[in-house]
Scaffold this motif. Structure first.
Motif, mmCIF file in Angstrom:
data_model
loop_
_atom_site.group_PDB
_atom_site.id
_atom_site.type_symbol
_atom_site.label_atom_id
_atom_site.label_comp_id
_atom_site.label_asym_id
_atom_site.label_seq_id
_atom_site.Cartn_x
_atom_site.Cartn_y
_atom_site.Cartn_z
ATOM 1 N N MET A 1 -9.832 20.559 3.214
ATOM 2 C CA MET A 1 -9.271 19.356 3.830
ATOM 3 C C MET A 1 -9.182 18.204 2.829
ATOM 4 N N ILE A 2 -10.248 18.053 2.016
ATOM 5 C CA ILE A 2 -10.239 16.969 1.020
ATOM 6 C C ILE A 2 -9.102 17.180 0.018
ATOM 7 N N VAL A 3 -8.912 18.426 -0.425
ATOM 8 C CA VAL A 3 -7.833 18.721 -1.368
ATOM 9 C C VAL A 3 -6.481 18.388 -0.758
ATOM 10 N N GLU A 4 -6.316 18.725 0.515
ATOM 11 C CA GLU A 4 -5.047 18.452 1.180
ATOM 12 C C GLU A 4 -4.763 16.964 1.241
ATOM 13 N N TRP A 5 -5.781 16.162 1.560
ATOM 14 C CA TRP A 5 -5.572 14.708 1.629
ATOM 15 C C TRP A 5 -5.308 14.109 0.253
ATOM 16 N N ILE A 6 -5.945 14.669 -0.766
ATOM 17 C CA ILE A 6 -5.655 14.213 -2.130
ATOM 18 C C ILE A 6 -4.191 14.501 -2.480
ATOM 19 N N LEU A 7 -3.736 15.703 -2.113
ATOM 20 C CA LEU A 7 -2.351 16.068 -2.392
ATOM 21 C C LEU A 7 -1.377 15.200 -1.605
ATOM 22 N N ARG A 8 -1.738 14.843 -0.370
ATOM 23 C CA ARG A 8 -0.891 13.943 0.414
ATOM 24 C C ARG A 8 -0.755 12.592 -0.282
ATOM 25 N N GLY A 9 -1.901 12.067 -0.743
ATOM 26 C CA GLY A 9 -1.875 10.770 -1.429
ATOM 27 C C GLY A 9 -1.064 10.819 -2.710
ATOM 28 N N LEU A 10 -1.227 11.915 -3.466
ATOM 29 C CA LEU A 10 -0.469 12.053 -4.707
ATOM 30 C C LEU A 10 1.022 12.216 -4.437
ATOM 31 N N ALA A 11 1.366 12.836 -3.321
ATOM 32 C CA ALA A 11 2.773 12.965 -2.966
ATOM 33 C C ALA A 11 3.394 11.600 -2.706
ATOM 34 N N VAL A 12 2.674 10.749 -1.981
ATOM 35 C CA VAL A 12 3.179 9.398 -1.724
ATOM 36 C C VAL A 12 3.289 8.617 -3.031
ATOM 37 N N LEU A 13 2.282 8.769 -3.902
ATOM 38 C CA LEU A 13 2.284 8.039 -5.173
ATOM 39 C C LEU A 13 3.439 8.484 -6.067
ATOM 40 N N THR A 14 3.636 9.790 -6.222
ATOM 41 C CA THR A 14 4.709 10.261 -7.098
ATOM 42 C C THR A 14 6.083 9.908 -6.542
ATOM 43 N N ALA A 15 6.219 9.928 -5.219
ATOM 44 C CA ALA A 15 7.493 9.517 -4.625
ATOM 45 C C ALA A 15 7.765 8.042 -4.900
ATOM 46 N N THR A 16 6.716 7.234 -4.814
ATOM 47 C CA THR A 16 6.882 5.799 -5.052
ATOM 48 C C THR A 16 7.303 5.507 -6.482
ATOM 49 N N VAL A 17 6.585 6.085 -7.455
ATOM 50 C CA VAL A 17 6.904 5.797 -8.857
ATOM 51 C C VAL A 17 8.221 6.438 -9.279
ATOM 52 N N SER A 18 8.658 7.462 -8.560
ATOM 53 C CA SER A 18 9.946 8.091 -8.875
ATOM 54 C C SER A 18 11.115 7.306 -8.308
ATOM 55 N N LEU A 19 10.918 6.717 -7.132
ATOM 56 C CA LEU A 19 12.019 6.041 -6.451
ATOM 57 C C LEU A 19 12.178 4.575 -6.864
ATOM 58 N N LEU A 20 11.077 3.908 -7.206
ATOM 59 C CA LEU A 20 11.166 2.475 -7.521
ATOM 60 C C LEU A 20 12.138 2.168 -8.666
ATOM 61 N N PRO A 21 12.179 2.978 -9.752
ATOM 62 C CA PRO A 21 13.133 2.652 -10.825
ATOM 63 C C PRO A 21 14.591 2.727 -10.400
ATOM 64 N N LEU A 22 14.879 3.357 -9.243
ATOM 65 C CA LEU A 22 16.252 3.407 -8.769
ATOM 66 C C LEU A 22 16.727 2.046 -8.271
ATOM 67 N N ILE A 23 15.765 1.174 -7.969
ATOM 68 C CA ILE A 23 16.107 -0.184 -7.555
ATOM 69 C C ILE A 23 16.484 -0.974 -8.801
ATOM 70 N N LYS A 24 17.655 -1.534 -8.842
ATOM 71 C CA LYS A 24 18.130 -2.208 -10.052
ATOM 72 C C LYS A 24 17.622 -3.642 -10.111
ATOM 73 N N VAL A 25 16.290 -3.755 -10.144
ATOM 74 C CA VAL A 25 15.631 -5.050 -10.260
ATOM 75 C C VAL A 25 15.165 -5.212 -11.702
ATOM 76 N N PRO A 26 15.624 -6.228 -12.432
ATOM 77 C CA PRO A 26 15.243 -6.374 -13.847
ATOM 78 C C PRO A 26 13.847 -6.965 -14.011
#
Length: 364
Positions: A1-26
């Motif tokens: 269960m702990i591993v699954e929650w860690i993976l959930r958190g990492l999924a949210v984190l990687t999605a965030t850092v992957s998507l934010l650069p798509l915003i054309k904010v200088p």
């Protein structure tokens, strides 16, 4: 269960850092996330395998797989899987060294005082031009004393804020301009270079500000865009080189290519990561050379360490007789050009110190 929650958190984190650069904010906090795309790709691959092994929810594995695909869209261009942008010089041009120009670009890191390593490297590879970035007065003095006999033409622009630069050339330099395009204390160089054939080409040397989390990137983005516009209006075939403090796949660099019409020899060949020379696991391509389609590529190499946090780059080009077709290059649309012009205007109106102008003082 702990591993699954860690993976959930990492999924949210990687999605965030992957998507934010798509915003054309200088802003550095956003644009900086586009730098480690290679690292994020490999991290997501590892996490995808871990998620499958741990039996994580489908959405978690889908996020890791989607982030891998997103990163690969940007970085695949810089692998041999992609069609090359710079044309390899044909046999006739390779044989005609009167139309050749070789350029060694090196960010020396101002606080690095191991002068002999760059001097010996320059003497060994023997480029037509050496471009040294982040040079202060001691760096200029050391390089000048060692290289003056071999390089009779020189541009000295020492500064103690990490933005100095110096050009050594075996080829004649003319129409030399040293100017701060947008921010006082952040200079650039523009000059002509006369090839052995007598042909004139234009050289632009840049070292704009780095992106940092607490400041916008309008200074860097505006300087790169302005150079692209000037190149587009230049009647001579142009070469733009230096430490651009930007990765090859970024919004800013791709816009520069659309504005200037210059080719990137990395496309279809490799990353040639130049920073950080101290950390193998955190490297990306910050030092660049872009060239007019009239040029054809002879060679491109990342050279050994010189004590700096950047690796030097060596390029050799041959000036052709007709422009080569540059694939994958689009023209900037009117809205994009207008946006760049407005950003340049805003940055010119600001009165501020260059970003990081005291970093090297602290390093010493």
């Amino acid at each position: 269960m702990i591993v699954e929650w860690i993976l959930r958190g990492l999924a949210v984190l990687t999605a965030t850092v992957s998507l934010l650069p798509l915003i054309k904010v200088p802003h550095g906090a956003i644009r900086g996330l586009a730098f480690p795309r290679q690292q994020i790709f490999w991290l997501c691959l590892f996490l995808l395998v871990a998620a499958l092994w741990a039996g994580a929810p489908v959405w978690v594995t889908a996020v890791f797989g989607g982030c891998m695909c997103l990163q690969s869209i940007y970085i695949a261009k810089f692998t041999p899987l992609w069609r090359r942008q710079s044309v390899r010089a044909d046999d006739a041009l390779q044989a005609d060294n009167r139309r050749h120009i070789s350029v060694l670009t090196a960010n020396v890191k101002m606080s690095n005082r191991d002068y002999p390593r760059l001097i010996h490297l320059t003497q060994r590879v023997s480029p037509d031009l050496l471009i040294a970035i982040e040079t202060d007065q001691p760096w200029c003095a050391a390089l000048s004393e060692a290289l003056a006999d071999d390089y009779p033409h020189r541009i000295d622009l020492p500064q103690d804020n990490g933005y100095g630069m110096q050009v050594f050339s075996r080829l004649t330099l003319g129409e030399v301009e040293t100017r701060c395009l947008l921010t006082d204390g952040v200079p650039s160089i523009r000059c002509t270079v006369t090839l052995r054939s007598g042909a004139l080409v234009r050289l632009y040397v840049l070292h704009p500000e780095p992106p940092v989390a607490f400041h916008d990137t309008k200074g860097r983005d505006g300087e790169i865009a302005l150079t692209g516009m000037q190149v587009a209006q230049d009647p001579l075939p142009c070469i733009v080189t230096g430490d651009l403090n930007d990765v090859a796949w970024s919004t800013t660099t791709r816009r520069f290519q659309r504005l200037s019409g210059l080719a990137d020899p990395r496309v279809g060949r490799g990353f040639y990561n130049t920073f950080n020379a101290f950390h193998w696991w955190a490297r990306w391509p910050l030092d660049h050379l872009f060239h007019d389609p009239l040029f054809q590529l002879l060679t491109m190499q990342r050279l050994p360490k010189i004590g700096s946090d950047h690796f030097p780059l060596l390029f050799a080009l041959a000036l052709g007789h007709a422009p080569q077709r540059v694939d994958q290059l689009e023209e900037a649309c009117p809205d994009e050009t207008a946006e760049a012009v407005e950003m340049i205007r805003e940055e010119r109106d600001r009165d501020r110190r260059p970003i990081g102008d005291d970093w090297e003082e602290k390093a010493e």
